[in-house]
Design an enzyme around this catalytic site. Structure first.
Site, PDB file in Angstrom:
ATOM      1  N   ARG A  71     -41.125 -86.773  -8.695  1.00 50.54           N
ATOM      2  CA  ARG A  71     -39.796 -87.291  -8.361  1.00 50.54           C
ATOM      3  C   ARG A  71     -39.708 -88.795  -8.519  1.00 50.54           C
ATOM      4  NH1 ARG A  71     -36.091 -84.621  -5.896  1.00 50.54           N
ATOM      5  NH2 ARG A  71     -35.235 -86.585  -5.165  1.00 50.54           N
ATOM      6  N   LYS A 115     -50.569 -94.797  -1.771  1.00 50.31           N
ATOM      7  CA  LYS A 115     -49.939 -94.102  -2.905  1.00 50.31           C
ATOM      8  C   LYS A 115     -48.478 -94.512  -3.048  1.00 50.31           C
ATOM      9  CE  LYS A 115     -48.141 -89.841  -2.330  1.00 50.31           C
ATOM     10  NZ  LYS A 115     -46.768 -89.592  -2.784  1.00 50.31           N
ATOM     11  N   ASN A 116     -47.755 -94.543  -1.919  1.00 49.42           N
ATOM     12  CA  ASN A 116     -46.317 -94.764  -2.015  1.00 49.42           C
ATOM     13  C   ASN A 116     -45.931 -96.215  -2.267  1.00 49.42           C
ATOM     14  OD1 ASN A 116     -45.932 -92.084  -1.851  1.00 49.42           O
ATOM     15  ND2 ASN A 116     -45.184 -92.054   0.270  1.00 49.42           N
ATOM     16  N   CYS A 158     -37.011 -80.086  -4.216  1.00 57.16           N
ATOM     17  CA  CYS A 158     -38.458 -79.920  -4.101  1.00 57.16           C
ATOM     18  C   CYS A 158     -38.746 -79.227  -2.784  1.00 57.16           C
ATOM     19  CB  CYS A 158     -39.188 -81.249  -4.220  1.00 57.16           C
ATOM     20  SG  CYS A 158     -39.069 -82.253  -2.774  1.00 57.16           S
ATOM     21  N   ARG A 175     -52.971 -85.014  -4.931  1.00 53.92           N
ATOM     22  CA  ARG A 175     -51.874 -85.925  -5.273  1.00 53.92           C
ATOM     23  C   ARG A 175     -51.918 -87.164  -4.387  1.00 53.92           C
ATOM     24  NH1 ARG A 175     -46.442 -83.580  -4.385  1.00 53.92           N
ATOM     25  NH2 ARG A 175     -46.025 -85.748  -4.906  1.00 53.92           N
ATOM     26  N   ASP A 231     -43.936 -88.538   6.942  1.00 51.02           N
ATOM     27  CA  ASP A 231     -45.151 -88.166   6.215  1.00 51.02           C
ATOM     28  C   ASP A 231     -46.356 -87.921   7.133  1.00 51.02           C
ATOM     29  OD1 ASP A 231     -43.754 -88.280   3.868  1.00 51.02           O
ATOM     30  OD2 ASP A 231     -44.549 -90.217   3.220  1.00 51.02           O
ATOM     31  N   LYS A 256     -27.257 -94.364   4.512  1.00 48.28           N
ATOM     32  CA  LYS A 256     -28.450 -93.705   5.059  1.00 48.28           C
ATOM     33  C   LYS A 256     -29.647 -94.447   4.450  1.00 48.28           C
ATOM     34  CE  LYS A 256     -30.323 -89.042   4.978  1.00 48.28           C
ATOM     35  NZ  LYS A 256     -30.103 -87.688   4.526  1.00 48.28           N
ATOM     36  N   VAL A 257     -30.706 -94.600   5.194  1.00 49.04           N
ATOM     37  CA  VAL A 257     -31.863 -95.345   4.660  1.00 49.04           C
ATOM     38  C   VAL A 257     -32.557 -94.521   3.575  1.00 49.04           C
ATOM     39  CG1 VAL A 257     -34.132 -96.303   5.225  1.00 49.04           C
ATOM     40  CG2 VAL A 257     -32.234 -96.550   6.838  1.00 49.04           C
ATOM     41  N   LEU A 266     -27.274 -91.855  -3.415  1.00 45.58           N
ATOM     42  CA  LEU A 266     -27.440 -93.246  -2.978  1.00 45.58           C
ATOM     43  C   LEU A 266     -27.899 -94.145  -4.127  1.00 45.58           C
ATOM     44  CD1 LEU A 266     -29.155 -92.539   0.469  1.00 45.58           C
ATOM     45  CD2 LEU A 266     -26.726 -92.893  -0.021  1.00 45.58           C
ATOM     46  N   VAL A 306     -35.850 -94.943   0.902  1.00 45.31           N
ATOM     47  CA  VAL A 306     -36.976 -95.732   0.398  1.00 45.31           C
ATOM     48  C   VAL A 306     -36.832 -95.907  -1.120  1.00 45.31           C
ATOM     49  CG1 VAL A 306     -39.487 -95.699   0.064  1.00 45.31           C
ATOM     50  CG2 VAL A 306     -38.500 -94.990   2.256  1.00 45.31           C
ATOM     51  N   ARG A 333     -33.054 -83.290  -1.602  1.00 45.19           N
ATOM     52  CA  ARG A 333     -33.297 -84.653  -2.081  1.00 45.19           C
ATOM     53  C   ARG A 333     -32.303 -85.093  -3.163  1.00 45.19           C
ATOM     54  NH1 ARG A 333     -39.759 -85.321  -2.350  1.00 45.19           N
ATOM     55  NH2 ARG A 333     -39.316 -87.491  -1.892  1.00 45.19           N
TER      56      ARG A 333
HETATM   57  C1  EPZ Z   1     -40.279 -91.640  -0.083  1.00 49.28           C
HETATM   58  O1  EPZ Z   1     -39.514 -90.622  -0.715  1.00 49.28           O
HETATM   59  C2  EPZ Z   1     -41.712 -91.164  -0.115  1.00 49.28           C
HETATM   60  N1  EPZ Z   1     -42.145 -90.965  -1.480  1.00 49.28           N
HETATM   61  C3  EPZ Z   1     -41.845 -89.862   0.679  1.00 49.28           C
HETATM   62  O2  EPZ Z   1     -43.216 -89.504   0.713  1.00 49.28           O
HETATM   63  C4  EPZ Z   1     -41.366 -90.112   2.112  1.00 49.28           C
HETATM   64  O3  EPZ Z   1     -41.411 -88.898   2.820  1.00 49.28           O
HETATM   65  C5  EPZ Z   1     -39.941 -90.646   2.098  1.00 49.28           C
HETATM   66  O4  EPZ Z   1     -39.868 -91.841   1.270  1.00 49.28           O
HETATM   67  C6  EPZ Z   1     -39.402 -91.006   3.471  1.00 49.28           C
HETATM   68  O5  EPZ Z   1     -40.240 -91.960   4.069  1.00 49.28           O
HETATM   69  C7  EPZ Z   1     -42.623 -91.978  -2.186  1.00 49.28           C
HETATM   70  O6  EPZ Z   1     -42.649 -93.111  -1.765  1.00 49.28           O
HETATM   71  C8  EPZ Z   1     -43.149 -91.670  -3.543  1.00 49.28           C
HETATM   72  P1  EPZ Z   1     -35.902 -91.290   0.713  1.00 49.28           P
HETATM   73  P2  EPZ Z   1     -38.023 -90.888  -1.152  1.00 49.28           P
HETATM   74  O7  EPZ Z   1     -35.048 -91.636  -0.447  1.00 49.28           O
HETATM   75  O8  EPZ Z   1     -37.864 -92.305  -1.539  1.00 49.28           O
HETATM   76  C9  EPZ Z   1     -32.020 -88.611   1.470  1.00 49.28           C
HETATM   77  C10 EPZ Z   1     -45.093 -88.147   0.308  1.00 49.28           C
HETATM   78  O9  EPZ Z   1     -45.516 -87.118   0.877  1.00 49.28           O
HETATM   79  N2  EPZ Z   1     -31.442 -89.175   0.229  1.00 49.28           N
HETATM   80  O10 EPZ Z   1     -36.214 -92.366   1.701  1.00 49.28           O
HETATM   81  O11 EPZ Z   1     -37.684 -89.835  -2.135  1.00 49.28           O
HETATM   82  C11 EPZ Z   1     -33.231 -87.729   1.212  1.00 49.28           C
HETATM   83  O12 EPZ Z   1     -32.859 -86.445   0.800  1.00 49.28           O
HETATM   84  C12 EPZ Z   1     -43.615 -88.305   0.031  1.00 49.28           C
HETATM   85  O13 EPZ Z   1     -45.825 -89.077  -0.056  1.00 49.28           O
HETATM   86  C13 EPZ Z   1     -30.125 -88.900  -0.050  1.00 49.28           C
HETATM   87  O14 EPZ Z   1     -29.410 -88.220   0.704  1.00 49.28           O
HETATM   88  O15 EPZ Z   1     -37.252 -90.614   0.217  1.00 49.28           O
HETATM   89  C14 EPZ Z   1     -33.919 -87.774   2.555  1.00 49.28           C
HETATM   90  O16 EPZ Z   1     -33.293 -86.882   3.415  1.00 49.28           O
HETATM   91  C15 EPZ Z   1     -42.833 -87.070   0.366  1.00 49.28           C
HETATM   92  N3  EPZ Z   1     -29.590 -89.402  -1.212  1.00 49.28           N
HETATM   93  C16 EPZ Z   1     -33.653 -89.206   3.036  1.00 49.28           C
HETATM   94  O17 EPZ Z   1     -32.522 -89.663   2.268  1.00 49.28           O
HETATM   95  C17 EPZ Z   1     -30.313 -90.183  -2.063  1.00 49.28           C
HETATM   96  O18 EPZ Z   1     -29.757 -90.613  -3.092  1.00 49.28           O
HETATM   97  C18 EPZ Z   1     -34.800 -90.183   2.821  1.00 49.28           C
HETATM   98  O19 EPZ Z   1     -35.238 -90.070   1.484  1.00 49.28           O
HETATM   99  C19 EPZ Z   1     -31.664 -90.472  -1.754  1.00 49.28           C
HETATM  100  C20 EPZ Z   1     -32.200 -89.959  -0.582  1.00 49.28           C
END
Ligand code: EPZ
Length: 431
Positions: A102, A22-23, A126, A409, A317, A172-173, A135, A175, A131
């Site tokens: 999102r 999915k992701n 959410c 989902r 996840d 911070k990493v 970044l 995705v 979230r």
């Molecule tokens: C992706 O979400 C996945 N979603 C999530 O899966 C997954 O949990 C997550 O990556 C981490 O692996 C999809 O791919 C659709 P991030 P994403 O940006 O990209 C913070 C599922 O169940 N952050 O890597 O939204 C954020 O708050 C979902 O399938 C900032 O601070 O996650 C989090 O703490 C849930 N500022 C961390 O970084 C930003 O601008 C990682 O989030 C962006 C993110």
């Protein structure tokens, strides 16, 4: 609303086919907006999130067409879907659509690259945390984008002459922000270097697809990615990689219930850390030609300590599913969540099934119990929902999981896949 009923009934045996991720599917669909040519995605999972994104993308002018089966395809095989954004007809992503998913915020990348402007609603918080989007903003600014936020919308404008290559180090990493940079920088003038980029396999899959579309990306899968901008991209056919989270989830199911199951098409390298942790619970993990064999035919579940981390660490996840597994361990486990601040909502629901879990900040201490007992529980987010199913596989009596739209989902043909290996699981529709 639908419910899932599950009755604990012993070991699981047989084969579960693993679907496309999915992701990866979601950002790949968004990447199709970068060209006016058709982009065909193969191994697309049938999921509510994919359907929802299809309708969101139609708002921007993306047409989609389900293509015929390939020889050897079965009812469990993913679909081939062609996406074509001949013309972008709307550069606004409204609140009503973005709040539903999102990931649809990520259209900001292709809209800026192709049209030079984007007006995208802030996604809002959410269930799993606040979230933020800082970044995304900072990294796009590194490509020369001017951004202002007003009335709940991000208004973004590329410089005259288009996006400019730039250099950005993520503090911070992320995705999602890595996906957006890959898409935007592919059509920028000059070279972009991103550091501390996400190394998640789904980011690699997006980069591979973009390269098949004519992009010049290197270093994907490492922390430093270099993107040489090109003037246009073209159509391509790309197969979505297997879902590592679905793989880890079914592996946890087998570890919990016992038995011997082949997770067909699964790739161990996509979740090595999680498989190593699973072995520590006393579960057998064998990587074989056509997938991964998971087996536990005797003995107790051993307690484990693990902490979530960006790839190649333990995936957030899978945190809820592994926590469910160790609710029955012989001893005390510690589970630490470092990615999202509010990702322990399943704890209260697992407690309804008899689990003994105490939360202290980011760490949950799970004291294994001899037995769980079936109860009515509520799915809170899509991965957390699976933790309830995993517990239900061994609970005495019946577990009734409501709000299963969360599961739809992200888990394709869930009841079919689990009942094919012997689980007593059914969906009750309506009500
Ligand atoms: C992706 O979400 C996945 N979603 C999530 O899966 C997954 O949990 C997550 O990556 C981490 O692996 C999809 O791919 C659709 P991030 P994403 O940006 O990209 C913070 C599922 O169940 N952050 O890597 O939204 C954020 O708050 C979902 O399938 C900032 O601070 O996650 C989090 O703490 C849930 N500022 C961390 O970084 C930003 O601008 C990682 O989030 C962006 C993110």
């Amino acid at each position: 609303m639908d419910k899932i009923l599950i009755r604990g009934n012993g070991q699981l045996n047989g084969t579960i086919p693993i679907s496309g991720a999915k992701n990866a599917a979601l950002p790949l669909m968004i990447a199709s907006m970068l060209t006016s040519d058709p982009v065909t995605l193969e191994n697309m999972p049938r999921l509510a999130d994919v359907e929802a994104l299809q309708s969101i993308l139609s708002n921007h002018g993306v047409d989609y067409r389900v293509k015929g089966k390939r020889p050897g395809d079965t009812s469990m095989t993913g679909r081939r879907i062609e996406f074509q954004a001949s013309e972008i007809v709307d550069t606004t992503a409204p609140y009503d659509l973005v709040r539903k998913m999102r990931a649809s915020f990520w259209v900001i990348g292709p809209l800026l690259a192709r049209c030079g402007v984007a007006r995208v609603s802030l996604p809002g918080g959410c269930a799993i945390g606040t979230r933020p989007i800082d970044l995304f903003i900072e990294s796009l600014e590194a490509l020369g984008v001017e951004i202002d936020i007003e009335a709940g919308y991000v208004n973004a404008k590329a410089p005259k002459g288009g996006l400019q290559g730039g250099h950005y180090t993520f503090p911070k990493v992320s995705v999602g922000a890595t996906h957006v940079m890959l898409m935007a920088a592919s059509l920028a003038n000059g070279t972009t270097v991103i550091e501390n980029a996400a190394r998640e396999p789904e980011c690699v899959d997006v980069a591979n697809c973009l390269n098949a579309m004519g992009a010049k990306i290197s270093g994907h899968g490492t922390s430093t990615i270099t993107i040489e901008g090109v003037t246009s991209l073209h159509g391509a056919t790309h197969e979505v990689l297997p879902d590592r989270i679905e793989t880890g989830t079914f592996a946890a199911c087998v570890a919990m219930a016992g038995g011997d199951v082949l997770l067909k098409n699964a790739q161990g390298a996509l979740l090595q850390n999680a498989l190593d942790v699973l072995e520590l619970t006393g579960t057998g993990v064998d990587q074989v030609n056509d997938g991964i064999r998971i087996h536990r035919t005797s003995g107790d579940i051993q307690p484990i300590d693990f902490s979530t981390d960006p790839f190649p660490g333990f995936p957030t996840d899978l945190q809820a599913q592994y926590m469910a597994l160790v609710t029955r361990a012989k001893g005390v486990s510690h589970v630490t969540e470092t990615i999202f601040e509010n990702r322990f909502m399943h704890v209260q629901e697992l407690a309804r099934l008899g689990a003994n879990i105490a939360i202290d900040g980011q760490t949950a201490t799970v004291t294994g119990v001899e037995r769980l007992s079936g109860a009515q529980v509520m799915a809170t987010d899509l991965r957390a929902s699976m933790s309830l199913i995993i517990a239900g596989l061994v609970a005495d009596g019946e577990t009734e999981v409501s709000r299963v739209y969360h599961l739809d989902r992200g888990f394709e043909l869930l009841e079919d896949k689990l009942s094919a290996v012997g689980a007593d699981i059914e969906r009750v529709t309506g009500g």
